[in-house]
Motif scaffolding. Structure first.
Motif, PDB file in Angstrom:
ATOM      1  N   UNK A   1       0.805  -1.223   0.000  1.00 24.60           N
ATOM      2  CA  UNK A   1       0.000   0.000   0.000  1.00 24.60           C
ATOM      3  C   UNK A   1       0.839   1.274   0.000  1.00 24.60           C
ATOM      4  N   UNK A   2       2.065   1.191   0.457  1.00 22.38           N
ATOM      5  CA  UNK A   2       2.902   2.382   0.590  1.00 22.38           C
ATOM      6  C   UNK A   2       3.597   2.789  -0.707  1.00 22.38           C
ATOM      7  N   UNK A   3       3.668   1.912  -1.663  1.00 21.81           N
ATOM      8  CA  UNK A   3       4.508   2.125  -2.840  1.00 21.81           C
ATOM      9  C   UNK A   3       4.209   3.425  -3.587  1.00 21.81           C
ATOM     10  N   UNK A   4       2.946   3.719  -3.834  1.00 24.57           N
ATOM     11  CA  UNK A   4       2.605   4.913  -4.597  1.00 24.57           C
ATOM     12  C   UNK A   4       2.994   6.175  -3.823  1.00 24.57           C
ATOM     13  N   UNK A   5       2.664   6.222  -2.529  1.00 23.27           N
ATOM     14  CA  UNK A   5       3.020   7.385  -1.723  1.00 23.27           C
ATOM     15  C   UNK A   5       4.534   7.574  -1.674  1.00 23.27           C
ATOM     16  N   UNK A   6       5.275   6.497  -1.437  1.00 26.78           N
ATOM     17  CA  UNK A   6       6.730   6.598  -1.338  1.00 26.78           C
ATOM     18  C   UNK A   6       7.328   7.040  -2.665  1.00 26.78           C
ATOM     19  N   UNK A   7       6.727   6.642  -3.767  1.00 25.19           N
ATOM     20  CA  UNK A   7       7.209   7.073  -5.079  1.00 25.19           C
ATOM     21  C   UNK A   7       7.165   8.605  -5.172  1.00 25.19           C
ATOM     22  N   UNK A   8       6.062   9.208  -4.724  1.00 26.26           N
ATOM     23  CA  UNK A   8       5.946  10.666  -4.757  1.00 26.26           C
ATOM     24  C   UNK A   8       6.900  11.329  -3.762  1.00 26.26           C
ATOM     25  N   UNK A   9       7.053  10.725  -2.589  1.00 29.69           N
ATOM     26  CA  UNK A   9       7.975  11.258  -1.589  1.00 29.69           C
ATOM     27  C   UNK A   9       9.404  11.272  -2.127  1.00 29.69           C
ATOM     28  N   UNK A  10       9.814  10.188  -2.738  1.00 25.18           N
ATOM     29  CA  UNK A  10      11.166  10.100  -3.301  1.00 25.18           C
ATOM     30  C   UNK A  10      11.341  11.117  -4.420  1.00 25.18           C
ATOM     31  N   UNK A  11      10.361  11.237  -5.281  1.00 25.04           N
ATOM     32  CA  UNK A  11      10.434  12.230  -6.365  1.00 25.04           C
ATOM     33  C   UNK A  11      10.663  13.624  -5.803  1.00 25.04           C
ATOM     34  N   UNK A  12       9.890  13.985  -4.787  1.00 24.00           N
ATOM     35  CA  UNK A  12      10.014  15.317  -4.190  1.00 24.00           C
ATOM     36  C   UNK A  12      11.371  15.501  -3.516  1.00 24.00           C
ATOM     37  N   UNK A  13      11.838  14.484  -2.813  1.00 27.78           N
ATOM     38  CA  UNK A  13      13.137  14.586  -2.143  1.00 27.78           C
ATOM     39  C   UNK A  13      14.273  14.692  -3.155  1.00 27.78           C
ATOM     40  N   UNK A  14      14.193  13.934  -4.230  1.00 29.26           N
ATOM     41  CA  UNK A  14      15.232  14.011  -5.254  1.00 29.26           C
ATOM     42  C   UNK A  14      15.285  15.403  -5.864  1.00 29.26           C
ATOM     43  N   UNK A  15      14.131  16.000  -6.108  1.00 30.08           N
ATOM     44  CA  UNK A  15      14.074  17.362  -6.640  1.00 30.08           C
ATOM     45  C   UNK A  15      14.675  18.349  -5.654  1.00 30.08           C
ATOM     46  N   UNK A  16      14.349  18.172  -4.385  1.00 32.31           N
ATOM     47  CA  UNK A  16      14.849  19.068  -3.339  1.00 32.31           C
ATOM     48  C   UNK A  16      16.375  19.009  -3.235  1.00 32.31           C
TER      49      UNK A  16
END
Length: 62
Positions: A44-59
């Motif tokens: 269940x966490x995969x989609x949320x973590x995908x967005x979190x990682x995307x945002x952190x990588x951008x940051x």
């Protein structure tokens, strides 16, 4: 971001653990997934973590 907040309950992965993986050289969702092994329980966490990682990588890229 609260580093102690849980992102994956099945594997007890926190936001801080994901952030640290990126700080330590993970360059993609797959890199972080391989290092931390999240999403291998219920998934269940995969989609949320995908967005979190995307945002952190951008940051950290900026």
């Amino acid at each position: 971001m609260k580093r102690e907040k849980t992102a994956c309950h099945c594997k007890n992965i926190t936001y801080g653990m994901i952030e640290d993986a990126i700080k330590n050289g993970a360059k993609s969702y797959e890199d972080v997934e391989k290092k931390l092994r999240f999403g291998t329980g219920c998934g269940k966490c995969k989609e949320f973590i995908q967005y979190l990682i995307r945002d952190l990588l951008e940051e950290y890229k900026a």
